[in-house]
Design a protein around this motif. Structure first.
Motif, short mmCIF file in Angstrom:
data_model
loop_
_atom_site.label_atom_id
_atom_site.label_comp_id
_atom_site.label_asym_id
_atom_site.label_seq_id
_atom_site.Cartn_x
_atom_site.Cartn_y
_atom_site.Cartn_z
N ILE A 230 -14.64 -59.14 26.02
CA ILE A 230 -14.75 -60.57 26.39
C ILE A 230 -13.40 -61.14 26.82
O ILE A 230 -13.33 -62.12 27.57
CB ILE A 230 -15.37 -61.39 25.22
CG1 ILE A 230 -16.17 -62.56 25.78
CG2 ILE A 230 -14.32 -61.91 24.25
CD1 ILE A 230 -17.15 -63.14 24.81
N GLY A 231 -12.32 -60.51 26.38
CA GLY A 231 -10.99 -60.92 26.84
C GLY A 231 -10.24 -61.78 25.85
O GLY A 231 -10.82 -62.31 24.91
N PRO B 132 -5.61 -66.27 28.34
CA PRO B 132 -6.01 -66.38 29.75
C PRO B 132 -7.36 -67.08 29.93
O PRO B 132 -7.56 -67.79 30.92
CB PRO B 132 -6.09 -64.93 30.23
CG PRO B 132 -6.00 -64.07 29.04
CD PRO B 132 -5.40 -64.86 27.94
N LEU B 133 -8.25 -66.90 28.94
CA LEU B 133 -9.56 -67.56 29.03
C LEU B 133 -9.41 -69.07 29.01
O LEU B 133 -10.03 -69.78 29.79
CB LEU B 133 -10.43 -67.14 27.84
CG LEU B 133 -11.36 -65.96 28.05
CD1 LEU B 133 -12.13 -65.67 26.77
CD2 LEU B 133 -12.33 -66.24 29.17
N GLU C 171 -8.28 -70.34 32.28
CA GLU C 171 -9.33 -70.39 33.29
C GLU C 171 -10.28 -71.56 33.05
O GLU C 171 -10.71 -72.22 33.98
CB GLU C 171 -10.12 -69.08 33.32
CG GLU C 171 -9.32 -67.88 33.77
CD GLU C 171 -8.68 -68.06 35.14
OE1 GLU C 171 -9.22 -68.77 35.98
OE2 GLU C 171 -7.60 -67.48 35.36
N PRO D 93 -11.26 -71.14 39.39
CA PRO D 93 -10.75 -70.09 38.51
C PRO D 93 -10.74 -68.74 39.20
O PRO D 93 -11.56 -68.45 40.07
CB PRO D 93 -11.73 -70.09 37.35
CG PRO D 93 -12.96 -70.72 37.88
CD PRO D 93 -12.58 -71.62 39.00
N LYS D 94 -9.77 -67.93 38.79
CA LYS D 94 -9.71 -66.57 39.31
C LYS D 94 -10.47 -65.66 38.36
O LYS D 94 -10.53 -65.91 37.18
CB LYS D 94 -8.25 -66.10 39.38
CG LYS D 94 -7.41 -66.91 40.33
CD LYS D 94 -5.99 -66.45 40.34
CE LYS D 94 -5.22 -66.83 39.10
NZ LYS D 94 -4.95 -68.22 38.91
N LEU D 95 -11.06 -64.62 38.90
CA LEU D 95 -11.79 -63.69 38.06
C LEU D 95 -10.98 -62.41 38.00
O LEU D 95 -10.76 -61.77 39.01
CB LEU D 95 -13.15 -63.42 38.69
CG LEU D 95 -14.20 -62.87 37.75
CD1 LEU D 95 -14.69 -63.96 36.82
CD2 LEU D 95 -15.36 -62.32 38.53
N THR D 96 -10.51 -62.06 36.81
CA THR D 96 -9.66 -60.87 36.73
C THR D 96 -10.48 -59.66 36.34
O THR D 96 -11.53 -59.77 35.75
CB THR D 96 -8.53 -61.06 35.71
OG1 THR D 96 -9.14 -61.46 34.50
CG2 THR D 96 -7.55 -62.09 36.18
N THR D 97 -9.96 -58.52 36.70
CA THR D 97 -10.69 -57.30 36.38
C THR D 97 -10.46 -56.88 34.94
O THR D 97 -9.49 -57.28 34.32
CB THR D 97 -10.23 -56.14 37.28
OG1 THR D 97 -8.82 -56.19 37.36
CG2 THR D 97 -10.83 -56.22 38.64
N ALA D 98 -11.36 -56.04 34.45
CA ALA D 98 -11.22 -55.58 33.06
C ALA D 98 -10.08 -54.60 32.95
O ALA D 98 -9.74 -53.94 33.90
CB ALA D 98 -12.51 -54.90 32.65
#
Lengths: 210, 110
Positions: free
Chosen positions: A58-59, A63-64, A67, A205-210
């Motif tokens: 989930i991260g 950073p969450l 975002e 928002p930017k979507l970052t990779t896992a």
């Protein structure tokens, strides 16, 4: 013995402490976490492993939070309220700056007509004149920023940020030029600069990779 | 693994296209994208939600809380009219990029 509910409560506290304070995103993230834990359990992981994998997936909170903040969840008030307040401020600013622009330009026009500034025998350039020009820039900036505050499109955000910085520079000039003058107007402009900066529309928002 | 810039750029068209087939929730959206890309298109799960919220704010999608069969509360998202238009626009743009790229690739083998 691993207590899943206890672990989830701890995770929620961590998220909250990191700044994800509005209930909707947190509730939704928790629902996602539980869903993933269940799925990991089904694929053979023990409860602790399942929890750890799901949390990792989930991260991290920091950073969450960033975002969500960019998406408009500042943690202070929800996005719509934020927008409404910025619209009211924008209207105040627009009115103030239109008035200000004309009030500053008014004393200069007769001077031009009389030939004092551009046509006179002596080309009078003094610090005050340039500072007055800078103050005009403040008001022009205010008019543009007020209009842009109504738009929420991403491409306008940089313009608003630039205008706010420009306004700050002009504000310093205003203080130097009118330091014995209308302090209330200076304070009001300082407030405007701050409000433009704080209430600029949210960025995508930017979507970052896992 | 797909480059992160491309992952970010494709998030919105993918979400819109998935939702055009019916309402869905975050976890299911992520799983479906993962499955359809053979695991090559992976998001940090949590990052999907700010994107969904942003899209909702822009009026492309709407959401509602509902209970699943198992009793779990989920936030379901569905497409709005503007979202449908946005999806069509995305499709047109991606098709164009794809056709240009395919054309150039074909020329390399001629």
């Amino acid at each position: 013995m691993f207590d899943l509910e206890q672990a989830i409560t701890e995770w929620r506290k961590q998220m909250f402490a990191s700044g994800i304070k509005t209930p909707v995103p947190l509730k939704e993230l928790e629902s996602h976490l539980r869903e993933d834990i269940e799925q990991q359990n089904k694929s053979g992981a023990n409860p602790q492993q399942a929890f750890e994998i799901a949390v990792q997936q989930i991260g991290q909170a920091e950073p969450l939070k960033e975002e969500f903040r960019n998406a408009g969840f500042s943690g202070w008030f929800d996005e719509n309220k934020n927008r409404r307040i910025s619209h009211i401020l924008a209207l105040f600013q627009l009115e103030y700056c239109v008035w200000g622009f004309f009030s500053v330009i008014a004393p200069i026009l007769p001077m031009v007509d009389c030939g004092i500034i551009f046509y006179g025998p002596k080309f009078i350039i003094n610090l005050k004149f340039f500072l007055t020009l800078l103050v005009k820039v403040i008001f022009l900036r205010g008019i543009i920023a007020s209009i842009l505050l109504f738009c929420g499109k991403n491409k306008e955000i940089r313009t608003i940020q630039f205008i706010a910085v420009l306004g700050l520079a002009a504000l310093v000039a205003q203080i130097i030029a009118f330091r014995t003058g209308p302090l209330l107007a200076i304070a009001f402009n300082a407030f405007n600069v701050a409000s433009i900066w704080l209430l600029r529309p949210p960025q995508a928002p930017k979507l970052t990779t896992a | 693994m797909i480059r992160k810039e491309l992952v970010a750029a494709s998030a919105e068209p993918l979400i819109l296209s998935l939702l055009s087939r019916g309402e869905s929730y975050g976890y299911a959206i992520i799983q479906e994208v993962k499955a359809r890309s053979g695991g090559k298109l992976q998001w940090t799960d949590g990052m999907l939600y700010p994107v969904l919220h942003r899209m909702e704010h822009r009026g492309l999608i709407k959401s509602r809380w509902a209970e699943s069969e198992t009793g779990r509360k989920r936030k379901y998202y569905s497409l709005k009219k503007d979202g449908k238009h946005a999806m069509q626009e995305h499709h047109a743009q991606w098709s164009l990029v794809h056709s240009v790229l395919a054309g150039l690739r074909k020329e390399q083998y001629v």
